[in-house]
Design an enzyme around this catalytic site. Structure first.
Site, mmCIF file in Angstrom:
data_model
loop_
_atom_site.group_PDB
_atom_site.id
_atom_site.type_symbol
_atom_site.label_atom_id
_atom_site.label_comp_id
_atom_site.label_asym_id
_atom_site.label_seq_id
_atom_site.Cartn_x
_atom_site.Cartn_y
_atom_site.Cartn_z
ATOM 1 C CD GLU A 1 0.993 -5.984 -1.905
ATOM 2 O OE1 GLU A 1 1.427 -5.782 -2.638
ATOM 3 O OE2 GLU A 1 0.052 -4.665 -2.268
ATOM 4 N N GLY B 1 0.878 -1.402 0.303
ATOM 5 C CA GLY B 1 0.312 -0.005 -0.093
ATOM 6 C C GLY B 1 0.454 1.243 0.264
HETATM 7 N N1 CO8 Z 1 1.590 -3.782 8.783
HETATM 8 C C1 CO8 Z 1 1.929 -3.704 10.023
HETATM 9 N N2 CO8 Z 1 2.892 -3.495 10.688
HETATM 10 C C2 CO8 Z 1 4.120 -3.760 10.028
HETATM 11 C C3 CO8 Z 1 3.812 -3.251 8.159
HETATM 12 C C4 CO8 Z 1 2.487 -3.172 8.214
HETATM 13 N N3 CO8 Z 1 2.537 -3.253 6.664
HETATM 14 N N4 CO8 Z 1 5.196 -3.035 8.154
HETATM 15 C C5 CO8 Z 1 6.192 -3.157 9.277
HETATM 16 N N5 CO8 Z 1 5.817 -3.314 10.511
HETATM 17 C C6 CO8 Z 1 5.827 -3.273 11.789
HETATM 18 C C7 CO8 Z 1 6.453 -4.610 12.532
HETATM 19 O O1 CO8 Z 1 5.882 -5.626 12.729
HETATM 20 C C8 CO8 Z 1 7.060 -4.036 13.460
HETATM 21 O O2 CO8 Z 1 6.442 -3.894 14.855
HETATM 22 P P1 CO8 Z 1 7.319 -4.166 15.827
HETATM 23 O O3 CO8 Z 1 7.814 -3.854 16.407
HETATM 24 O O4 CO8 Z 1 5.822 -4.229 16.625
HETATM 25 O O5 CO8 Z 1 6.989 -5.620 15.830
HETATM 26 C C9 CO8 Z 1 7.809 -2.821 13.158
HETATM 27 O O6 CO8 Z 1 7.068 -2.137 12.163
HETATM 28 C C10 CO8 Z 1 9.221 -2.489 12.302
HETATM 29 O O7 CO8 Z 1 8.917 -3.094 11.599
HETATM 30 P P2 CO8 Z 1 10.013 -4.558 11.554
HETATM 31 O O8 CO8 Z 1 11.124 -4.781 12.435
HETATM 32 O O9 CO8 Z 1 9.605 -5.535 10.876
HETATM 33 O O10 CO8 Z 1 11.306 -3.445 10.299
HETATM 34 P P3 CO8 Z 1 12.766 -4.192 9.492
HETATM 35 O O11 CO8 Z 1 13.966 -3.117 9.090
HETATM 36 O O12 CO8 Z 1 13.536 -5.387 9.917
HETATM 37 O O13 CO8 Z 1 11.338 -4.713 7.908
HETATM 38 C C11 CO8 Z 1 10.408 -4.161 6.663
HETATM 39 C C12 CO8 Z 1 11.683 -3.473 7.489
HETATM 40 C C13 CO8 Z 1 11.285 -5.441 5.331
HETATM 41 C C14 CO8 Z 1 9.633 -3.600 5.308
HETATM 42 C C15 CO8 Z 1 9.540 -5.378 6.945
HETATM 43 O O14 CO8 Z 1 9.065 -4.191 8.465
HETATM 44 C C16 CO8 Z 1 8.184 -5.594 6.311
HETATM 45 O O15 CO8 Z 1 8.986 -6.337 5.063
HETATM 46 N N6 CO8 Z 1 7.286 -5.257 6.187
HETATM 47 C C17 CO8 Z 1 5.712 -5.557 5.464
HETATM 48 C C18 CO8 Z 1 6.322 -5.550 4.187
HETATM 49 C C19 CO8 Z 1 4.742 -5.738 3.399
HETATM 50 O O16 CO8 Z 1 4.469 -6.707 3.189
HETATM 51 N N7 CO8 Z 1 4.331 -4.431 3.067
HETATM 52 C C20 CO8 Z 1 2.509 -4.746 2.003
HETATM 53 C C21 CO8 Z 1 1.604 -5.439 3.083
HETATM 54 S S1 CO8 Z 1 0.227 -5.724 2.375
HETATM 55 C C22 CO8 Z 1 -0.420 -4.450 1.962
HETATM 56 O O17 CO8 Z 1 -0.293 -3.088 1.617
HETATM 57 C C23 CO8 Z 1 -1.935 -4.240 0.503
HETATM 58 C C24 CO8 Z 1 -2.417 -3.228 0.354
HETATM 59 C C25 CO8 Z 1 -3.779 -3.154 -0.054
HETATM 60 C C26 CO8 Z 1 -4.638 -3.300 0.657
HETATM 61 C C27 CO8 Z 1 -6.008 -3.153 -0.025
HETATM 62 C C28 CO8 Z 1 -6.936 -3.944 1.339
HETATM 63 C C29 CO8 Z 1 -8.050 -3.949 0.322
#
Ligand code: CO8
Length: 257
Positions: free
Chosen positions: A131, A108
């Site tokens: 995703e 997103g």
């Molecule tokens: N949602 C919620 N929390 C998140 C997200 C997310 N997308 N991304 C990161 N966070 C949180 C982590 O859970 C973490 O929280 P906590 O400290 O409480 O555990 C905090 O942010 C820091 O993240 P990381 O520890 O993972 O940080 P890193 O530096 O190790 O990694 C990354 C960074 C690579 C960006 C990793 O966080 C990651 O892979 N994030 C998810 C990326 C992802 O998959 N994005 C796609 C999400 S789905 C989407 O966007 C669909 C859109 C369409 C929806 C429409 C519906 C109709």
């Protein structure tokens, strides 16, 4: 409306909106959406504002839709609420919005950047639609806007593998307009926005509207739409002023009329 997930500053005729959920890498939840819609509606309605910049942090523009918010939802909740359809309202903002992207623009986050009118990328920017790794797909227009921006081959590879694109690759592919150093990103975006905000307001609206029409119409209709809007601007005071100012070798003074 007081905001908790975004910061909004006005700098002369430019509005700077900063996503501010650092603990979640600016993941986009319903509150972020509501606050962005409110802020951009106010920006659009304010005659003193000419252009906006949307940015995130050095680490993340936005790491996607909020996975923790979506996790427990079922199809009935999603469908009944038309989950995230509100983003369509964001794309109906009439004045230009520049996305200033540093760090992660994933899922997103990449989709939100692509909903803006163009993207300035820091050299640290990383774009992706991961995703598929969550067993879902883009849901805020990514499969459509990314394909139009970079073509089928790259868009398909990115959606199917979830791999990220660097700022250099994104610029080569046409996803971003320019790369600037991360330290200069927001200042450069604000400078570009100030330049846009200094132009005649109706001409700015018309230019945005006609470039966007290229995504919705065939060539013949698009060229016709452009010509009619071009004609229409000859009914404005700013067109007379702009052309007189050129001939008289002075700067134009706009009234927005
Ligand atoms: N949602 C919620 N929390 C998140 C997200 C997310 N997308 N991304 C990161 N966070 C949180 C982590 O859970 C973490 O929280 P906590 O400290 O409480 O555990 C905090 O942010 C820091 O993240 P990381 O520890 O993972 O940080 P890193 O530096 O190790 O990694 C990354 C960074 C690579 C960006 C990793 O966080 C990651 O892979 N994030 C998810 C990326 C992802 O998959 N994005 C796609 C999400 S789905 C989407 O966007 C669909 C859109 C369409 C929806 C429409 C519906 C109709």
């Amino acid at each position: 409306m007081p905001y908790e997930t975004i910061l909004v500053e006005r700098r002369d005729r430019v509005t700077l909106v900063t996503l501010n959920r650092p603990q979640a890498l600016n993941a986009l939840n319903s509150q972020v959406l509501a606050e962005l819609l409110d802020a951009f509606a106010a920006f659009d309605a304010d005659p003193d504002q000419g252009c906006a910049v949307l940015t995130g942090s050095a680490k993340a523009f936005a790491a996607g839709a909020d996975i923790k918010e979506m996790q427990a939802q079922g199809i009935a909740d999603m469908y009944a609420a038309d989950f995230f359809a509100g983003w369509d309202r964001f794309t109906r903002t009439r004045k230009p919005i520049i996305a200033a992207v540093a760090g992660f623009a994933l899922g997103g986050g990449c989709e939100l950047a692509m909903m803006c009118d163009f993207i300035l990328a820091a050299d640290t920017a990383k774009f992706g639609q991961p995703e598929v790794k969550l067993a879902v797909t883009p849901g805020m227009g990514g499969s459509q806007r990314l394909t139009r921006a970079v073509g089928k081959a790259k868009a398909m590879e990115m959606c199917l593998t979830g791999r990220m694109m660097s700022a250099e690759e994104a610029e080569r592919a046409g996803l971003v307009s320019r790369i600037v150093s991360a330290d200069d990103l927001v200042e450069e975006a604000l400078k570009t926005a100030a330049m846009i905000a200094s132009m005649a307001p109706l001409a700015v609206l018309a230019n945005k509207e006609m470039v966007n029409a290229a995504f919705e119409t065939g060539l013949g209709m698009g060229v016709q739409f452009e010509r009619r809007l071009f004609h229409a601007l000859f009914g404005t005071a700013d067109q007379s002023e702009g052309m007189a100012a050129f001939v008289e070798k002075r700067a134009g003074v706009w009234t927005g009329k």
